[in-house]
Scaffold this motif. Structure first.
Motif, short mmCIF file in Angstrom:
data_model
loop_
_atom_site.label_atom_id
_atom_site.label_comp_id
_atom_site.label_asym_id
_atom_site.label_seq_id
_atom_site.Cartn_x
_atom_site.Cartn_y
_atom_site.Cartn_z
N SER A 1 0.40 0.82 -8.33
CA SER A 1 0.99 2.19 -8.57
C SER A 1 0.21 2.87 -9.89
O SER A 1 -0.01 3.98 -9.84
CB SER A 1 2.24 2.18 -8.83
N SER B 1 0.91 -1.14 -0.03
CA SER B 1 0.11 0.07 -0.10
C SER B 1 0.95 1.35 0.02
O SER B 1 0.56 2.20 -0.83
CB SER B 1 -0.89 0.18 1.29
N ILE C 1 0.92 4.01 -2.91
CA ILE C 1 0.67 5.61 -2.47
C ILE C 1 1.85 6.38 -2.80
O ILE C 1 1.29 7.48 -3.50
CB ILE C 1 0.34 5.53 -1.02
N LEU D 1 -6.83 1.92 -2.06
CA LEU D 1 -5.50 1.19 -2.65
C LEU D 1 -5.09 -0.20 -1.31
O LEU D 1 -4.80 -1.19 -1.88
CB LEU D 1 -4.46 2.21 -2.41
N TYR E 1 -6.07 7.46 -10.88
CA TYR E 1 -6.99 8.06 -10.36
C TYR E 1 -6.36 9.31 -9.47
O TYR E 1 -7.27 10.20 -9.60
CB TYR E 1 -7.75 7.15 -9.03
N ALA F 1 -3.31 3.47 -9.14
CA ALA F 1 -3.36 4.70 -8.33
C ALA F 1 -3.05 6.05 -8.94
O ALA F 1 -3.91 7.12 -8.91
CB ALA F 1 -2.58 4.53 -6.93
N GLU G 1 -8.72 7.28 -1.82
CA GLU G 1 -7.85 6.70 -3.06
C GLU G 1 -7.17 5.86 -2.17
O GLU G 1 -7.10 4.55 -2.22
CB GLU G 1 -7.31 7.87 -3.71
N PHE G 2 -6.38 6.32 -0.94
CA PHE G 2 -5.49 5.58 -0.35
C PHE G 2 -6.11 4.22 0.44
O PHE G 2 -5.27 3.30 0.44
CB PHE G 2 -4.73 6.46 0.74
N GLY H 1 2.38 5.96 -6.82
CA GLY H 1 1.14 6.39 -7.32
C GLY H 1 0.93 8.13 -7.09
O GLY H 1 0.37 8.68 -8.23
N THR H 2 1.34 8.62 -6.31
CA THR H 2 1.07 10.01 -5.92
C THR H 2 1.96 10.81 -7.08
O THR H 2 1.78 11.79 -7.42
CB THR H 2 1.42 10.36 -4.66
#
Lengths: 218, 240
Positions: free
Chosen positions: A97, A26, A30, A157, A103, A100, A153-154, A33-34
């Motif tokens: 990733s 996760s 996160i 995830l 999104y 995420a 979103e997190f 993905g961020t």
């Protein structure tokens, strides 16, 4: 309905290991993905139409197909193509990733575009360039508005990382299913897994709430 | 100081500025009046390229700002702008609002920017608000901070886009007072406003705009008491 605590006790070390990997997956999803999401979101807002179109295609594909399918494609297709063999953890992190990122890109774009255009005008009229204005004026305000949707979103995830179990990534659900099939039990493994996920997601939303409140008092 | 030649501006097929010609001299206070939709705000926003110009030229201190090679960020440091909606940065304190651009663009140190910020806040009468956030200020205070923020870049020209239109009536005076002070100090100013009293008292020249043209321009006394054009007469009869 009887509840066999003894098999749960036997599986404690496995659940612990699985939970740690779930947290790892996760966090990796996160963070990567961020970063991806910020780049893709900015890319989609570019004035250059062909480039913006490419980023739009990315978002359309990864938001429009199930993570289940993406994990299988990446585990059995993309990763072996790149490194010759496959690895469940690597494939899961890549898949999480990428989805995420899609999104989060939309969250970033919505956050940035929600800031009144007078803010950019005021900043530019003071002689600051576009990058300085983004960094000092737009993004700090946009970030505050992004926290609630980012939090959602997190949490999604964390829950979706459970799909990594289908490619034998030894995370929480992998051990849950292992326990279920070893003893032909339903309630013990799955209720335990559900409880652990609940602890993870509520802890995260607690942290995000505190962050939001701290920024709000500014 | 500012030369505007055959300026045209269209939004899509909607031509807002049709053919604007004007000269603004140093230390002059030019007030732009006219009915809404006449293009006066668009005209002002063209002077620092917040709107892209469709045709014609704008020259500021000898620099053609419509030239692609012109560094518009550099031009904007010389042209301050005050907006109807203040546009203060809500995540920064009053002092940080003022210090940001001088530090980023003029590369002032924190101390230099802060001492300049204090001077400016004293000038607009808000030194006790230095560490307040904009949301805690009244409209008039916000606009005075916005003026101080623009002045912190030490611009040669100040543009005011309806600076008092979003204010409650009792706060208009305090903002106009700061603007009068600026005019007295010799700042070159272009002011779009509905405050006819301000135009009359402070303006060196008044431009009356309608339908994308400057219909008439003159000294305030002449323009208000003896308008030459029918459109000017009918507009003034409604607002005076």
């Amino acid at each position: 309905m009887d509840f066999r605590l003894d098999i749960l006790v036997e599986y404690i070390p496995f659940f612990l290991k699985g939970t740690l990997l779930t947290i790892g997956l996760s966090i990796a999803g996160i963070i990567i993905g961020t970063v991806l999401g910020l780049l893709i979101g900015l890319g989609k807002m570019m004035r250059n139409k062909p480039i913006a179109f490419l980023f739009n295609c990315y978002i359309t594909f990864f938001r429009g197909t199930p993570l289940f399918v993406q994990i299988l494609l990446i585990h059995f297709g993309v990763v072996p193509m790149l490194i010759g063999h496959t690895n469940g953890i690597v494939a899961s992190i890549i898949a999480l990733s990428l989805i995420a990122g899609a999104y989060i890109a939309e969250i970033f774009r919505a956050g940035i575009q929600s800031i009144d255009k007078g803010q950019m005008e005021a900043s530019r009229s003071l002689g600051m360039n576009h990058v300085q204005s983004m960094k000092d004026v737009i993004l700090p305000q946009a970030f505050k508005r992004m926290i609630p949707p980012l939090g959602n979103e997190f949490i999604v995830l964390i829950k979706e990382s459970s799909l990594a179990a289908i490619v034998a990534t030894p995370e929480l659900m992998y051990y849950g299913r292992a326990l279920a099939s070893q003893y032909y039990r339903v309630w013990e493994p799955y209720l335990t897994a559900a409880l652990i996920y609940l602890v993870l997601t509520t802890s995260l939303s607690f942290l995000l709430n505190r962050l939001e409140r701290r920024l709000a008092t500014e | 100081m500012i030369h505007v030649k055959n300026l045209k501006k269209s939004f899509g097929t909607n031509e807002v500025l049709k053919d604007i010609n004007a000269v603004i001299k140093p230390r002059e206070v030019v007030v732009v009046i006219g009915p809404s939709g006449s293009g006066k705000s668009t005209f002002l926003r063209c002077l620092n390229l917040l709107e892209t110009i469709t045709g014609g030229n704008v020259t500021i201190e000898g620099t053609d700002i419509t030239d692609k090679k012109t560094d518009i960020n550099k031009v904007r440091t010389e042209v301050g702008m005050v907006f109807q909606q203040f546009n203060l940065f809500p995540h920064k304190t009053v002092m940080e609002n003022i210090m940001l651009a001088p530090m980023r663009v003029r590369k002032l140190s924190n101390e230099e920017a802060r001492s300049k910020g204090l001077d400016l806040l004293r000038k607009v009468g808000l030194e006790e608000k230095a560490s307040a956030y904009p949301e805690s200020l009244s409209g008039g205070q916000k606009q005075r901070v916005a003026i101080a923020r623009a002045l912190a870049m030490e611009p040669k020209i100040m543009l005011f886009d309806e600076p008092t239109s979003a204010l409650d009536p009792e706060m208009v005076g305090e903002v106009l007072e700061v603007m009068k002070q600026l005019a007295k100090e010799g700042m070159t100013m272009v002011v779009v406003t509905h405050e006819m009293g301000f135009a009359r008292e402070v303006g060196d020249r008044v431009l009356f705009m309608d339908g994308g043209y400057i219909v008439e321009e003159n000294e305030p006394k002449e323009l208000f008491e003896n308008p030459q054009q029918e459109r000017t007469k009918s507009f003034l009869s409604k607002v005076l």
